[in-house]
Design an enzyme around this catalytic site. Structure first.
Site, PDB file in Angstrom:
ATOM      1  N   HIS A   1     -44.958  56.372  20.887  1.00  0.00           N
ATOM      2  CA  HIS A   1     -44.658  56.961  22.199  1.00  0.00           C
ATOM      3  C   HIS A   1     -44.708  58.474  22.064  1.00  0.00           C
ATOM      4  O   HIS A   1     -44.136  59.034  21.132  1.00  0.00           O
ATOM      5  CB  HIS A   1     -43.266  56.521  22.670  1.00  0.00           C
ATOM      6  CG  HIS A   1     -42.790  57.253  23.893  1.00  0.00           C
ATOM      7  ND1 HIS A   1     -43.558  57.365  25.030  1.00  0.00           N
ATOM      8  CD2 HIS A   1     -41.647  57.935  24.143  1.00  0.00           C
ATOM      9  CE1 HIS A   1     -42.895  58.073  25.931  1.00  0.00           C
ATOM     10  NE2 HIS A   1     -41.745  58.430  25.419  1.00  0.00           N
TER      11      HIS A   1
ATOM     12  N   HIS B   1     -45.149  62.433  24.495  1.00  0.00           N
ATOM     13  CA  HIS B   1     -45.255  63.130  25.775  1.00  0.00           C
ATOM     14  C   HIS B   1     -46.480  64.039  25.713  1.00  0.00           C
ATOM     15  O   HIS B   1     -46.425  65.203  26.106  1.00  0.00           O
ATOM     16  CB  HIS B   1     -43.985  63.919  26.078  1.00  0.00           C
ATOM     17  CG  HIS B   1     -42.816  63.084  26.467  1.00  0.00           C
ATOM     18  ND1 HIS B   1     -42.051  63.314  27.582  1.00  0.00           N
ATOM     19  CD2 HIS B   1     -42.291  61.980  25.888  1.00  0.00           C
ATOM     20  CE1 HIS B   1     -41.092  62.399  27.671  1.00  0.00           C
ATOM     21  NE2 HIS B   1     -41.208  61.590  26.649  1.00  0.00           N
TER      22      HIS B   1
ATOM     23  N   ASP C   1     -65.919  52.845  24.291  1.00  0.00           N
ATOM     24  CA  ASP C   1     -65.897  52.575  22.847  1.00  0.00           C
ATOM     25  C   ASP C   1     -64.548  51.993  22.415  1.00  0.00           C
ATOM     26  O   ASP C   1     -64.449  51.395  21.343  1.00  0.00           O
ATOM     27  CB  ASP C   1     -66.136  53.875  22.048  1.00  0.00           C
ATOM     28  CG  ASP C   1     -67.611  54.272  22.030  1.00  0.00           C
ATOM     29  OD1 ASP C   1     -68.469  53.407  22.258  1.00  0.00           O
ATOM     30  OD2 ASP C   1     -67.891  55.462  21.765  1.00  0.00           O
TER      31      ASP C   1
ATOM     32  N   HIS D   1     -43.425  59.039  33.297  1.00  0.00           N
ATOM     33  CA  HIS D   1     -42.884  59.245  31.965  1.00  0.00           C
ATOM     34  C   HIS D   1     -44.001  59.704  31.013  1.00  0.00           C
ATOM     35  O   HIS D   1     -44.196  60.907  30.839  1.00  0.00           O
ATOM     36  CB  HIS D   1     -42.212  57.942  31.504  1.00  0.00           C
ATOM     37  CG  HIS D   1     -41.407  58.077  30.258  1.00  0.00           C
ATOM     38  ND1 HIS D   1     -40.378  57.236  29.930  1.00  0.00           N
ATOM     39  CD2 HIS D   1     -41.495  58.955  29.231  1.00  0.00           C
ATOM     40  CE1 HIS D   1     -39.864  57.591  28.768  1.00  0.00           C
ATOM     41  NE2 HIS D   1     -40.526  58.630  28.335  1.00  0.00           N
TER      42      HIS D   1
ATOM     43  N   TYR E   1     -71.044  49.049  14.526  1.00  0.00           N
ATOM     44  CA  TYR E   1     -70.449  50.359  14.329  1.00  0.00           C
ATOM     45  C   TYR E   1     -69.500  50.277  13.144  1.00  0.00           C
ATOM     46  O   TYR E   1     -68.809  49.289  12.958  1.00  0.00           O
ATOM     47  CB  TYR E   1     -69.680  50.779  15.586  1.00  0.00           C
ATOM     48  CG  TYR E   1     -69.049  52.144  15.464  1.00  0.00           C
ATOM     49  CD1 TYR E   1     -69.709  53.281  15.913  1.00  0.00           C
ATOM     50  CD2 TYR E   1     -67.800  52.292  14.870  1.00  0.00           C
ATOM     51  CE1 TYR E   1     -69.141  54.534  15.786  1.00  0.00           C
ATOM     52  CE2 TYR E   1     -67.227  53.546  14.733  1.00  0.00           C
ATOM     53  CZ  TYR E   1     -67.899  54.659  15.193  1.00  0.00           C
ATOM     54  OH  TYR E   1     -67.327  55.901  15.059  1.00  0.00           O
TER      55      TYR E   1
END
Lengths: 237, 237, 237, 237
Positions: B99, B101, B124, B175, B233
């Site tokens: 998580h 910001h 991708d 958030h 790839y």
């Protein structure tokens, strides 16, 4: 043998907080200043005026009382010194003040707009929009300008019913941000937070000009979990 | 002689992934956290709450089970811990969660908009728009907020018919972003990819507000060449 | 005693050009690749697929001929290899090719717009708008996609009447930029120039959506003083 | 034994000022140049043309008189040399000149707009909008282009009634910024200030397209406290 100044610790706190500003990309050249207060001695320490950060030394820091009398130091203090003194005199619980011309903070100040509370990054730090004090009237500008900048901030907080203990930052219209806190390091932290919030709010409104204000329940929740009496963010120290 | 923790490896994985966040410009100060899971032992490791990255040490990492009981560690875990636990409990195939910001991710979250798939950089990595979960209802906010954030993510994926194995990232409205992956390092990678995609989408729509969504044949092609059964790839390991 | 590869110099040129991309902020992770050609030997060197730049070594570089047959190297070459081969085959005077997902280049590509020539920074390098090839038709995408990307570039240059020797860069609609030059280092230079021009054009049109194209006399003047037969920019070597 | 050049000090001042440009993020590659003058000797020193900053050495700096005759140096001087010479000849009180293609300065120049004075960061340095000289007429472009760029700047200052001692910067329409000052270091400082002001003004008008010009009383106050006869900013030296 030179006797050490009784203000050595205060000067060092002030110096180190000042040196954070270029590291945090909040200033170029001399575009900012930090002060730190010693309430017991009734003095504060501030950066000398116009000295580039890469040349700044601890012993350059100037010590003044709250009436702007220089107590110790060879150099001329920051041109914004009277604003700092005025805030220390009126707000007994703050220990440090920062003024910068950080890019996004200045942009909102020049736009003459409060920074609206749009998300939890903002609510983690304050529950109000970041206020933008309207430009000073012409007669005040021609008076004691820097002292009047202090008045301008207090008037703004009074008009909007804000507490300086809960809202630790402000924009001066057409000028730029001031931030404060319990000490100089916390004031620097608040300056950086203001700049990040200012940038996020700018981008949000570019993406969606109708982005709504954060709703009241989320404002309360995020602020309380970090600053309320049952706060559970951080290590409780 | 101190016995080494049986969670030492897990703590180290968690610590190293956390230390990537400031290096990748995804966090300032304490604005983010990474966790890493050990499915065999039924525990996960997470950053302690409110500790700046420059001070973080391996031994500060906290170990918890999926019911949020601290198993090892002196410090209080991240305030977002319950969200991590909830996701680990419900999504058995993820090994790490991040998580942050991060600036552009937060801007889209505050704009309360999904990030549209506009090009192959996005395709991708995933074939859907990056979903933005709508803000939580007031009664849930007042309840067990962080646990409810986990519910909010699951509800969003359920409503939009998305698979957490194909879409490894989400925005929480107002958030910011969460990302996950098979381990903590992959979750950090996904966090950085989300931020880059968010920035490119922002710029694209500033240049051309009518820029069309990527067409279906290109979405399929780019995703399949990297993740399909005949993927060509990478080095196939 | 190991015998040194006859392609050692070529691999080194390719490796060093690749390592410039993260330094110049043109890539994160594996989002780009550089190739370099040896016309005498009829081969080119290219980055292996999916290898992060911080782990890349000279000996990882793969050598192929223009029909995509691997001549030397243990690793799988870049997934974009066929596009590079196709351009080398069709454009006999280029010595290096770069593909990136650089931020502003991608934004214009996703906007599906040519980058208009708005100033002398652009005219110092090319006299045309930077072309954006339209997205490929669905049947081509399902065919030999990377080879078709080469066709897409050639068709774009043919449709617009552009010379690959004068215009050393292109945007693939919805994807991102390709650039080339007399060698790999010059191709990297052109990639960085494209990114700077893309950013300046973006900002210009945000400030003034009606900013006019650079007038013809200035386009000619700036290009000629740098690239014309009487060029007086640089040291003439 | 090699005799040291009588221009050694001047070359060093010029070299060091040039090396500031990449450090201050004002140039990439060879996109800029700084010159420094010696009024007593009637010469100026300037960067050689097309030399990347990382390869530049003190002895590469070229010495010329104000009629563009090379006095000392092996290399070809900057292609903008005639513009520098023309300004030194016409403006007797300047000691250094900088030309860059810095991003935000170029964006305003390509937008063909003056940068409006919107705040005190601007007023701390000059009291007028930063002027943008209109693009040159076609016949002048085909003439002695770089010399004419000097004329273009002088005409712009004459038309707008500006003093080169008070306004130490200008944008050339469609091209980019020039700045000057009492010496090369001050000219570099002014280049950086211009770029910061250009960025702040861009952001301000994105946030609020109707942001007003700074009012006259504040313009005067900020300029006077820094540059007026009773200036109290800086250390007075």
């Amino acid at each position: 043998m030179s006797r050490q100044s009784q203000y050595q610790e205060l000067k060092k706190e002030c110096f180190e907080a000042n040196m954070q500003l270029p590291k945090l990309d909040l200033v170029v050249y001399t575009f900012g200043n930090v002060s730190a207060v010693d309430r017991n001695k009734g003095v504060f320490a501030i950066k000398p005026s116009g000295v580039p950060y890469e040349e700044l030394k601890v012993e350059d820091i100037v010590i003044l009382d709250f009436d702007n009398t220089v107590i110790e130091g060879e150099m001329r203090p920051s041109s914004d010194t009277k604003t700092h003194a005025f805030l220390y005199k009126n707000w007994p619980k703050i220990g440090g003040i920062v003024h910068t011309h950080s890019t996004y903070g200045v942009a909102w100040a020049q736009a003459q707009m409060d920074i609206p509370i749009l998300g939890t990054t903002h609510a983690d730090h304050l529950t109000a929009d970041i206020p933008c004090a309207p430009p000073m009237s012409d007669d005040l500008i021609l008076g004691d300008y820097e002292q009047m900048t202090g008045h301008q901030i207090l008037d703004c907080f009074s008009d909007k019913g804000l507490s300086y203990e809960e809202v630790e930052m402000v924009l001066i219209g057409n000028h730029g941000p001031f931030a404060w806190g319990k000490n100089a390091a916390k004031a620097v932290y608040n300056s950086k937070v203001l700049e990040e919030i200012a940038r996020m709010a700018y981008l949000t409104l570019q993406i969606n000009p109708k982005a709504p204000r954060l709703k009241e329940a989320l404002i309360r929740k995020h602020y309380e979990r970090k600053h309320g009496k049952d706060a559970y963010y951080g290590q409780g120290c």
